[in-house]
Design a protein around this motif. Structure first.
Motif, mmCIF file in Angstrom:
data_model
loop_
_atom_site.group_PDB
_atom_site.id
_atom_site.type_symbol
_atom_site.label_atom_id
_atom_site.label_comp_id
_atom_site.label_asym_id
_atom_site.label_seq_id
_atom_site.Cartn_x
_atom_site.Cartn_y
_atom_site.Cartn_z
ATOM 1 N N GLU A 166 -0.349 2.677 10.174
ATOM 2 C CA GLU A 166 0.706 1.821 10.684
ATOM 3 C C GLU A 166 0.157 0.509 11.233
ATOM 4 N N GLU A 167 -1.110 0.478 11.619
ATOM 5 C CA GLU A 167 -1.714 -0.730 12.173
ATOM 6 C C GLU A 167 -2.366 -1.617 11.106
ATOM 7 N N TRP A 168 -2.455 -1.148 9.876
ATOM 8 C CA TRP A 168 -3.054 -1.961 8.816
ATOM 9 C C TRP A 168 -2.138 -3.129 8.478
ATOM 10 N N ILE A 169 -2.746 -4.244 8.098
ATOM 11 C CA ILE A 169 -2.006 -5.436 7.696
ATOM 12 C C ILE A 169 -2.374 -5.736 6.245
ATOM 13 N N VAL A 170 -1.378 -5.752 5.380
ATOM 14 C CA VAL A 170 -1.596 -6.016 3.954
ATOM 15 C C VAL A 170 -1.495 -7.517 3.719
ATOM 16 N N VAL A 171 -2.572 -8.108 3.223
ATOM 17 C CA VAL A 171 -2.629 -9.542 2.939
ATOM 18 C C VAL A 171 -2.585 -9.723 1.424
ATOM 19 N N PRO A 172 -1.651 -10.504 0.895
ATOM 20 C CA PRO A 172 -1.579 -10.684 -0.561
ATOM 21 C C PRO A 172 -2.790 -11.429 -1.103
ATOM 22 N N ALA A 173 -3.211 -11.036 -2.296
ATOM 23 C CA ALA A 173 -4.339 -11.658 -2.983
ATOM 24 C C ALA A 173 -4.060 -11.630 -4.478
ATOM 25 N N PRO A 174 -4.713 -12.475 -5.261
ATOM 26 C CA PRO A 174 -4.508 -12.442 -6.722
ATOM 27 C C PRO A 174 -4.930 -11.089 -7.300
ATOM 28 N N ALA A 175 -4.078 -10.510 -8.119
ATOM 29 C CA ALA A 175 -4.360 -9.193 -8.698
ATOM 30 C C ALA A 175 -5.239 -9.326 -9.931
ATOM 31 N N ILE A 176 -6.146 -8.388 -10.076
ATOM 32 C CA ILE A 176 -7.033 -8.325 -11.245
ATOM 33 C C ILE A 176 -6.693 -7.128 -12.124
ATOM 34 N N LEU A 177 -6.262 -6.021 -11.497
ATOM 35 C CA LEU A 177 -6.019 -4.780 -12.228
ATOM 36 C C LEU A 177 -4.542 -4.439 -12.266
ATOM 37 N N ASP A 178 -4.192 -3.597 -13.221
ATOM 38 C CA ASP A 178 -2.859 -3.032 -13.287
ATOM 39 C C ASP A 178 -2.748 -1.912 -12.250
ATOM 40 N N PRO A 179 -1.639 -1.835 -11.507
ATOM 41 C CA PRO A 179 -1.521 -0.775 -10.478
ATOM 42 C C PRO A 179 -1.685 0.631 -11.038
ATOM 43 N N ASP A 180 -1.199 0.884 -12.258
ATOM 44 C CA ASP A 180 -1.345 2.222 -12.841
ATOM 45 C C ASP A 180 -2.811 2.556 -13.099
ATOM 46 N N LEU A 181 -3.578 1.586 -13.559
ATOM 47 C CA LEU A 181 -4.999 1.821 -13.794
ATOM 48 C C LEU A 181 -5.727 2.102 -12.481
ATOM 49 N N TRP A 182 -5.378 1.373 -11.428
ATOM 50 C CA TRP A 182 -6.014 1.599 -10.128
ATOM 51 C C TRP A 182 -5.656 2.983 -9.588
ATOM 52 N N ARG A 183 -4.407 3.406 -9.780
ATOM 53 C CA ARG A 183 -4.000 4.729 -9.303
ATOM 54 C C ARG A 183 -4.748 5.826 -10.058
ATOM 55 N N LEU A 184 -4.875 5.692 -11.364
ATOM 56 C CA LEU A 184 -5.627 6.682 -12.141
ATOM 57 C C LEU A 184 -7.093 6.709 -11.709
ATOM 58 N N ALA A 185 -7.633 5.547 -11.354
ATOM 59 C CA ALA A 185 -9.030 5.496 -10.907
ATOM 60 C C ALA A 185 -9.207 6.246 -9.583
ATOM 61 N N GLN A 186 -8.249 6.116 -8.677
ATOM 62 C CA GLN A 186 -8.370 6.834 -7.408
ATOM 63 C C GLN A 186 -8.272 8.344 -7.609
ATOM 64 N N GLU A 187 -7.409 8.759 -8.531
ATOM 65 C CA GLU A 187 -7.325 10.192 -8.823
ATOM 66 C C GLU A 187 -8.622 10.694 -9.446
ATOM 67 N N GLN A 188 -9.237 9.884 -10.300
ATOM 68 C CA GLN A 188 -10.492 10.294 -10.914
ATOM 69 C C GLN A 188 -11.615 10.352 -9.890
ATOM 70 N N LEU A 189 -11.606 9.436 -8.912
ATOM 71 C CA LEU A 189 -12.629 9.480 -7.856
ATOM 72 C C LEU A 189 -12.516 10.769 -7.045
ATOM 73 N N VAL A 190 -11.283 11.188 -6.776
ATOM 74 C CA VAL A 190 -11.092 12.455 -6.053
ATOM 75 C C VAL A 190 -11.629 13.616 -6.884
ATOM 76 N N ALA A 191 -11.345 13.608 -8.174
ATOM 77 C CA ALA A 191 -11.857 14.678 -9.040
ATOM 78 C C ALA A 191 -13.374 14.650 -9.115
ATOM 79 N N ASN A 192 -13.962 13.462 -9.141
ATOM 80 C CA ASN A 192 -15.433 13.368 -9.168
ATOM 81 C C ASN A 192 -16.048 13.937 -7.900
ATOM 82 N N ARG A 193 -15.409 13.657 -6.756
ATOM 83 C CA ARG A 193 -15.950 14.200 -5.497
ATOM 84 C C ARG A 193 -15.855 15.717 -5.468
#
Length: 357
Positions: free
Chosen positions: A208-235
């Motif tokens: 709740e205390e985090w502040i989201v600052v907009p920045a130019p996007a490089i990746l597609d959100p779906d690709l980033w989400r799949l990457a986070q799921e893969q990182l969890v599986a790798n761990r």
């Protein structure tokens, strides 16, 4: 001073000697015990009780001033972060460049096309080939891909930070960490440096205390989400330091008693077995009393079941068609088209803002 090499110390003012009153008193007392005199250039403090009281009062005000400056800086940073403007420190995240502040625009980030292409390649290696961060770092070093400093030496921590940073989907997160005490020694530091109040570590703040600052996007959100799921599986499936004995079902079996992961264990009596990760030590509170299973027996049972599934062509074709999606759509071309459309929309907004200005 302790070796007797100094007889006199010149200090501009008490707030230059220490920003904490307690430190000032201790340092002055130790110097005087060693036979070293202290002269403050802004005011000649004598030995009378009144002069010593004035010296102590200045030390108290120096500590108060330091606390006020810190609070003002903290409030200012949070205010500008909520307005979408963050001082990135001049050394932007890999894939971006800092554009200095000018009369027309504040300091902001812009995409570095060469580094952005490498970032996209890292994410595709993670998602498509399911490589670990260590494997990606080895591949980058083998291919001689240069880092920002120009050397082809990538570390696993650098790759892991790139693969988990949400700034690549346009969400720079500010005010995520707070200062905390280190709970263990690091490298040559001893336990004496990890006493309460050392402030050598960081902890995550509530979301709740985090502040989201907009920045130019490089990746597609779906690709980033799949990457986070893969990182969890790798761990979950990481081999860690177990390279002596191979376990086919490591981190895949679940304890039926407590629901935790089962790990491989070996002994000269029972050979290879799978046991609950919370079994030992037995005397610890909350230790699991679930049973262990022989590795060769359970691996044979699981493999025979999987072999039966793989020998059914109808089932394989059905699963393949479910995961394939629409065969008339090229996924890579579709993602590239969407990325270009978003970029064109962003350029249109930039043109509109320039016209308004």
């Amino acid at each position: 001073v302790s070796e007797g090499a100094c007889d006199l110390v010149l200090v501009v003012s008490p707030d230059r000697l220490a920003r904490r009153y307690a430190y000032q008193v201790v340092v002055i007392d130790e110097l005087q015990r060693a036979g070293c005199s202290i002269i403050f250039l802004n005011h000649a403090f004598g030995d009378s009780p009144e002069q010593q009281m004035l010296l102590q009062i200045q030390g108290v005000f120096a500590e108060y001033e330091r606390a006020v400056i810190q609070e003002r800086l903290r409030r200012g940073r949070l205010y500008w972060a909520r307005q979408g403007r963050v001082n990135w420190g001049g050394n932007a995240t890999y894939g971006y460049r800092c554009v200095p502040k000018s009369e027309a625009a504040p300091l902001h980030l812009t995409v570095d096309d060469a580094e952005a292409a490498i970032v996209r390649q890292l994410y595709h290696w993670l998602v498509d080939e399911q490589l670990s961060s260590h494997g990606i770092a080895k591949r980058l070093n083998a291919r001689g891909v240069p880092t920002r400093s120009g050397t082809a030496r990538w570390s696993q921590s650098t790759v892991a930070h790139i693969l988990s940073n949400p700034i690549y989907i346009g969400e720079g997160r500010y005010n995520r960490y707070r200062t905390a005490d280190a709970i263990g020694p690091r490298r040559a530091r001893g336990l004496k440096d990890c006493q309460p109040g050392n402030g050598r570590s960081r902890r995550l703040r509530p979301k709740e205390e985090w502040i989201v600052v907009p920045a130019p996007a490089i990746l597609d959100p779906d690709l980033w989400r799949l990457a986070q799921e893969q990182l969890v599986a790798n761990r979950v499936r990481a081999t860690r330091n177990n390279t002596k004995h191979h376990y086919l079902l490591r981190s895949l079996l679940i304890c039926g008693r407590c629901g935790r992961r089962m790990i491989g264990a070996w002994s000269s009596v029972s050979s290879q077995r799978y046991i609950c990760s919370a079994c030992y030590p037995r005397t610890s509170p909350g230790a699991c009393d679930g049973r262990s299973v022989k590795a060769d027996w359970v691996e044979e049972q699981v493999w025979s079941f999987v072999s039966g599934l793989l020998s059914d062509p109808a089932l394989l074709r059905a699963r393949y068609e479910e995961s394939r999606g629409d065969p008339a759509v090229d996924a890579a071309a579709e993602h590239e088209r969407e990325r270009l459309e978003r970029k064109l929309s962003a350029m249109d907004r930039e043109v509109a803002r320039l016209i308004d200005a």
